[in-house]
Design a protein around this motif. Structure first.
Motif, mmCIF file in Angstrom:
data_model
loop_
_atom_site.group_PDB
_atom_site.id
_atom_site.type_symbol
_atom_site.label_atom_id
_atom_site.label_comp_id
_atom_site.label_asym_id
_atom_site.label_seq_id
_atom_site.Cartn_x
_atom_site.Cartn_y
_atom_site.Cartn_z
ATOM 1 N N ASP B 40 0.693 -9.670 -3.280
ATOM 2 C CA ASP B 40 -0.521 -9.493 -4.071
ATOM 3 C C ASP B 40 -1.671 -8.958 -3.220
ATOM 4 O O ASP B 40 -2.570 -8.300 -3.734
ATOM 5 C CB ASP B 40 -0.886 -10.817 -4.721
ATOM 6 N N VAL B 41 -1.629 -9.224 -1.931
ATOM 7 C CA VAL B 41 -2.604 -8.593 -1.036
ATOM 8 C C VAL B 41 -2.369 -7.075 -1.034
ATOM 9 O O VAL B 41 -3.313 -6.279 -1.049
ATOM 10 C CB VAL B 41 -2.479 -9.165 0.393
ATOM 11 N N PHE B 42 -1.103 -6.700 -1.083
ATOM 12 C CA PHE B 42 -0.709 -5.292 -1.200
ATOM 13 C C PHE B 42 -1.334 -4.677 -2.462
ATOM 14 O O PHE B 42 -1.922 -3.592 -2.426
ATOM 15 C CB PHE B 42 0.824 -5.259 -1.218
ATOM 16 N N MET B 43 -1.262 -5.423 -3.577
ATOM 17 C CA MET B 43 -1.841 -4.960 -4.838
ATOM 18 C C MET B 43 -3.355 -4.826 -4.702
ATOM 19 O O MET B 43 -3.941 -3.813 -5.119
ATOM 20 C CB MET B 43 -1.460 -5.958 -5.949
ATOM 21 N N VAL B 44 -3.997 -5.829 -4.118
ATOM 22 C CA VAL B 44 -5.454 -5.769 -3.933
ATOM 23 C C VAL B 44 -5.816 -4.526 -3.116
ATOM 24 O O VAL B 44 -6.766 -3.802 -3.441
ATOM 25 C CB VAL B 44 -5.965 -7.058 -3.239
ATOM 26 N N GLY B 45 -5.029 -4.250 -2.078
ATOM 27 C CA GLY B 45 -5.275 -3.059 -1.261
ATOM 28 C C GLY B 45 -5.185 -1.784 -2.089
ATOM 29 O O GLY B 45 -6.030 -0.884 -1.965
ATOM 30 N N ALA B 46 -4.182 -1.733 -2.985
ATOM 31 C CA ALA B 46 -4.020 -0.546 -3.825
ATOM 32 C C ALA B 46 -5.246 -0.357 -4.713
ATOM 33 O O ALA B 46 -5.747 0.761 -4.873
ATOM 34 C CB ALA B 46 -2.754 -0.681 -4.663
ATOM 35 N N PHE B 47 -5.768 -1.460 -5.262
ATOM 36 C CA PHE B 47 -6.934 -1.342 -6.144
ATOM 37 C C PHE B 47 -8.203 -0.996 -5.364
ATOM 38 O O PHE B 47 -9.015 -0.188 -5.821
ATOM 39 C CB PHE B 47 -7.128 -2.628 -6.964
ATOM 40 N N VAL B 48 -8.380 -1.613 -4.205
ATOM 41 C CA VAL B 48 -9.561 -1.286 -3.393
ATOM 42 C C VAL B 48 -9.540 0.207 -3.066
ATOM 43 O O VAL B 48 -10.545 0.909 -3.209
ATOM 44 C CB VAL B 48 -9.599 -2.126 -2.096
ATOM 45 N N GLY B 49 -8.357 0.711 -2.685
ATOM 46 C CA GLY B 49 -8.227 2.137 -2.381
ATOM 47 C C GLY B 49 -8.544 2.990 -3.609
ATOM 48 O O GLY B 49 -9.262 3.982 -3.520
ATOM 49 N N THR B 54 -12.035 6.710 -6.529
ATOM 50 C CA THR B 54 -12.570 7.189 -7.813
ATOM 51 C C THR B 54 -14.058 6.882 -7.975
ATOM 52 O O THR B 54 -14.817 7.740 -8.411
ATOM 53 C CB THR B 54 -11.801 6.561 -8.988
ATOM 54 N N ILE B 55 -14.480 5.684 -7.601
ATOM 55 C CA ILE B 55 -15.885 5.330 -7.844
ATOM 56 C C ILE B 55 -16.768 5.706 -6.653
ATOM 57 O O ILE B 55 -17.832 6.295 -6.812
ATOM 58 C CB ILE B 55 -16.018 3.826 -8.171
ATOM 59 N N LEU B 56 -16.300 5.355 -5.445
ATOM 60 C CA LEU B 56 -17.130 5.654 -4.267
ATOM 61 C C LEU B 56 -16.897 7.076 -3.757
ATOM 62 O O LEU B 56 -17.512 7.493 -2.785
ATOM 63 C CB LEU B 56 -16.836 4.649 -3.133
ATOM 64 N N ASP B 57 -15.967 7.784 -4.392
ATOM 65 C CA ASP B 57 -15.754 9.185 -4.058
ATOM 66 C C ASP B 57 -15.318 9.410 -2.606
ATOM 67 O O ASP B 57 -15.688 10.402 -1.977
ATOM 68 C CB ASP B 57 -17.055 9.967 -4.305
ATOM 69 N N MET B 58 -14.553 8.475 -2.099
ATOM 70 C CA MET B 58 -14.106 8.608 -0.702
ATOM 71 C C MET B 58 -12.867 9.497 -0.638
ATOM 72 O O MET B 58 -12.142 9.642 -1.625
ATOM 73 C CB MET B 58 -13.739 7.236 -0.137
ATOM 74 N N SER B 59 -12.612 10.051 0.539
ATOM 75 C CA SER B 59 -11.349 10.754 0.718
ATOM 76 C C SER B 59 -10.299 9.757 1.207
ATOM 77 O O SER B 59 -10.592 8.564 1.371
ATOM 78 C CB SER B 59 -11.524 11.905 1.708
ATOM 79 N N PHE B 60 -9.085 10.208 1.473
ATOM 80 C CA PHE B 60 -7.974 9.296 1.728
ATOM 81 C C PHE B 60 -8.220 8.327 2.895
ATOM 82 O O PHE B 60 -8.092 7.115 2.740
ATOM 83 C CB PHE B 60 -6.693 10.096 1.961
ATOM 84 N N PHE B 61 -8.599 8.877 4.054
ATOM 85 C CA PHE B 61 -8.666 8.008 5.237
ATOM 86 C C PHE B 61 -9.759 6.946 5.161
ATOM 87 O O PHE B 61 -9.490 5.776 5.456
ATOM 88 C CB PHE B 61 -8.770 8.830 6.517
ATOM 89 N N PRO B 62 -10.990 7.308 4.741
ATOM 90 C CA PRO B 62 -11.990 6.241 4.588
ATOM 91 C C PRO B 62 -11.525 5.181 3.590
ATOM 92 O O PRO B 62 -11.725 3.978 3.825
ATOM 93 C CB PRO B 62 -13.223 6.983 4.075
ATOM 94 N N ALA B 63 -10.872 5.614 2.512
ATOM 95 C CA ALA B 63 -10.395 4.659 1.509
ATOM 96 C C ALA B 63 -9.328 3.747 2.107
ATOM 97 O O ALA B 63 -9.317 2.538 1.872
ATOM 98 C CB ALA B 63 -9.831 5.396 0.298
ATOM 99 N N LEU B 64 -8.443 4.335 2.915
ATOM 100 C CA LEU B 64 -7.392 3.552 3.569
ATOM 101 C C LEU B 64 -8.013 2.484 4.472
ATOM 102 O O LEU B 64 -7.631 1.312 4.442
ATOM 103 C CB LEU B 64 -6.494 4.487 4.400
ATOM 104 N N ILE B 65 -9.011 2.905 5.259
ATOM 105 C CA ILE B 65 -9.616 1.968 6.207
ATOM 106 C C ILE B 65 -10.399 0.886 5.465
ATOM 107 O O ILE B 65 -10.305 -0.301 5.803
ATOM 108 C CB ILE B 65 -10.496 2.739 7.214
ATOM 109 N N LEU B 66 -11.110 1.285 4.402
ATOM 110 C CA LEU B 66 -11.838 0.282 3.619
ATOM 111 C C LEU B 66 -10.863 -0.752 3.037
ATOM 112 O O LEU B 66 -11.105 -1.957 3.108
ATOM 113 C CB LEU B 66 -12.632 0.958 2.492
ATOM 114 N N ALA B 67 -9.755 -0.266 2.480
ATOM 115 C CA ALA B 67 -8.776 -1.183 1.897
ATOM 116 C C ALA B 67 -8.224 -2.126 2.961
ATOM 117 O O ALA B 67 -8.028 -3.321 2.710
ATOM 118 C CB ALA B 67 -7.641 -0.397 1.246
ATOM 119 N N MET B 68 -7.990 -1.612 4.172
ATOM 120 C CA MET B 68 -7.461 -2.461 5.244
ATOM 121 C C MET B 68 -8.466 -3.546 5.629
ATOM 122 O O MET B 68 -8.110 -4.706 5.822
ATOM 123 C CB MET B 68 -7.087 -1.612 6.462
#
Lengths: 235, 292
Positions: B40-49, B54-68
């Motif tokens: 479920d932490v995996f799921m939370v990571g998917a949603f944060v990403g 979509t909302i914060l308009d980030m590109s892949f890598f910033p989104a990946l790091i934010l989710a981590m």
């Protein structure tokens, strides 16, 4: 240096230490002798912070340390070589020694102390990159002691260093304990082999079922009829 | 040639399993707990990403790091609130708690945002095909594989070369002896949860970009399969989780390749049963001998 005052320790409802008081002065080797299960190891664990006393006080260099976390006590200068050595068998000899210096940041000092450990135990230098679990029992004991010295302790707690070792090796280990003591480290030694412990100690306490029943200088206790009967195998 | 493409798919899927399995195995190694909330932490990571893109308009890598980062903090929080009070309790009590935490996270997410699925935007990563020896391999699979490998290399570096990594290995081997070295066991356990959860979070974002669809219960099956991967490699052993994950991904896609795609979920659990019967300590596990 170390004062244990009226300490009581419990495992659940079972009382392992009953109203024990003892004292270790700077520069001494003090030994706790007694049978298996008398509470000697429990007492060491209480001093090093692995166990918390229910009542009583432990004062080290003027500061109360009972109830403090184990890492705080290590930082204040007490290192504990536990019973059964408890080395990290899945790591190399070198990594074990590095872990002994976990709280230190003085790189130069750490290297210096590593050299000192190799001087005391040349065998460890030979086996530096080897996995600690592959060492012989005696080498593991050396590693456990070397690891504890890496914290640069002023008080060293040794729990059954002779356990399971061949007689010749036991002699070597005890000679090294004396050597460590001569370089200024105070030692509190727990040992079932009372003869051996009394031969290097300055003072001794006899522990029986969680109480201290006798104490005195090593010579006095070696000569005591009571100790001879119970622990030295004499008549 | 289709076979080679299935192989590539298998490795991509396997690297996602491996990233999740690492968290299982690290946490098990240090507190001897199967953290069933890990999927479920995996799921939370998917949603944060997803929200980051979509909302914060980030590109892949910033989104990946934010989710981590978010998952790392979330993992620490879960450990402190749910597992730490049970550290000296029976293992079954902690295990049941983990299942409870898992359900709480799943239905907590549904409560706050609803159960409807979301779709990752298709343009997060470039989607071209690369032609290697006549085989078309999507650049996404290569990308996923590269990111997973980089994360695993970083993990190996942390575990073997840094102070916190050495503390983690020491605590997982013998917590009491570690305390005698001056290691703070609580902080070390928190760090382990943080790192494991961060990897699961990364796996979530990677999963989203690759498989597009995410939903609150998406963590259940990959979580269980990653657990199988961890057991396959030998629970508690980090390289085991990596190999176990890749192997399980490969097995699954080969089963599909041979035309039994309906069996792909079942096969993971057949593997679990076989491993438990014939090799209970896993591929990399060995029985520890004690010297006196």
């Amino acid at each position: 240096m170390l004062k244990v005052k009226n300490v009581n320790v419990f495992y659940g409802n079972i009382q392992a230490i009953r109203d024990v008081s003892l004292e270790v002065n700077e520069g001494e080797i003090v030994t706790l002798i007694g049978a298996n299960g008398a509470g000697k190891s429990t007492l060491l664990k209480t001093v090093s912070g692995l166990l918390k006393p229910k009542q009583g006080q432990i004062v080290y260099e003027g500061k109360t340390i009972n109830g403090k976390a184990a890492q705080t006590i290590v930082k204040q200068g007490i290192s504990h070589v536990p019973e059964g050595r408890r080395i990290f068998a899945n790591m190399s000899v070198e990594e074990n020694l590095e872990l002994g210096a976990f709280l230190r940041k003085d790189k130069a000092g750490i290297r210096e102390d590593m050299e000192k450990v190799y001087e005391l135990f040349p065998r460890l230098l030979e086996r530096l990159k080897q996995q600690a679990g592959t060492l012989s029992g005696g080498e593991q004991q050396m590693l456990a002691m070397g690891r504890a010295l890496m914290a640069r302790p002023r008080l060293l707690l040794l729990d059954e260093p002779s356990m399971g070792l061949a007689p010749l090796l036991v002699k070597t280990i005890f000679r090294i304990i004396e050597e460590i003591n001569k370089t200024g480290t105070t030692i509190l030694l727990v040992e079932q082999n009372a003869n051996l412990a009394l031969s290097i100690a300055h003072r001794a306490y006899v522990v029986e079922t969680g109480r201290i029943v006798l104490s005195g200088s090593a010579e006095e206790l070696t000569a005591s009829e009571q100790v001879k009967m119970a622990y030295l195998g004499g008549h | 040639m289709e076979f080679v493409q299935q192989l590539v798919n298998g490795i991509s899927l396997g690297s996602i399993y491996a990233l999740i399995a690492l968290g299982y195995t690290m946490v098990y190694g240090i507190v001897k707990l199967i953290n069933f909330a890990h999927g479920d932490v995996f799921m939370v990571g998917a949603f944060v990403g997803f929200y980051a893109i979509t909302i914060l308009d980030m590109s892949f890598f910033p989104a990946l790091i934010l989710a981590m980062v978010v998952c790392a903090l979330f993992g620490i929080l879960v450990e402190r609130i749910a597992y730490k009070p049970l550290r000296n309790a029976t293992r079954i009590a902690a295990l049941i708690t983990a299942i409870g935490v898992s359900l709480l996270i799943e239905y907590g997410v549904i409560y706050f945002r609803g159960a409807q699925p979301e779709a990752y935007p298709g343009d997060v990563l470039p989607t071209s095909s690369i032609d290697i020896f006549g085989v078309a391999i999507s650049s996404q699979s290569l990308f996923i594989l590269t990111i997973s490998i980089v994360l695993m290399v970083i993990l190996q570096f942390i575990v073997h070369k840094t102070k916190i990594g050495k503390a983690m290995r020491a605590v997982s081997f013998d917590a009491e002896a570690a305390r005698l070295m001056g290691i703070n066991v609580d902080n070390t356990i928190s760090a382990t949860f943080a790192i494991g959860s961060a990897l699961a979070g990364a796996a979530g974002v990677i999963f989203g970009t690759y498989y597009i669809k995410i939903e609150p219960l998406m963590g259940v099956l990959p979580g269980l399969k990653a657990f199988v991967a961890a057991v396959l490699g030998g629970i508690g052993i980090i390289p085991g989780a990596m190999v176990g994950g890749l192997l399980l991904g490969l097995i699954e896609s080969l089963v599909s390749a041979f035309g039994y795609s309906l069996w792909r979920d079942a096969v993971a659990f057949v593997v679990l049963i076989l491993i438990l019967i014939f090799l209970p300590s896993g591929l990399f596990g060995k029985n520890r001998r004690e010297k006196v």
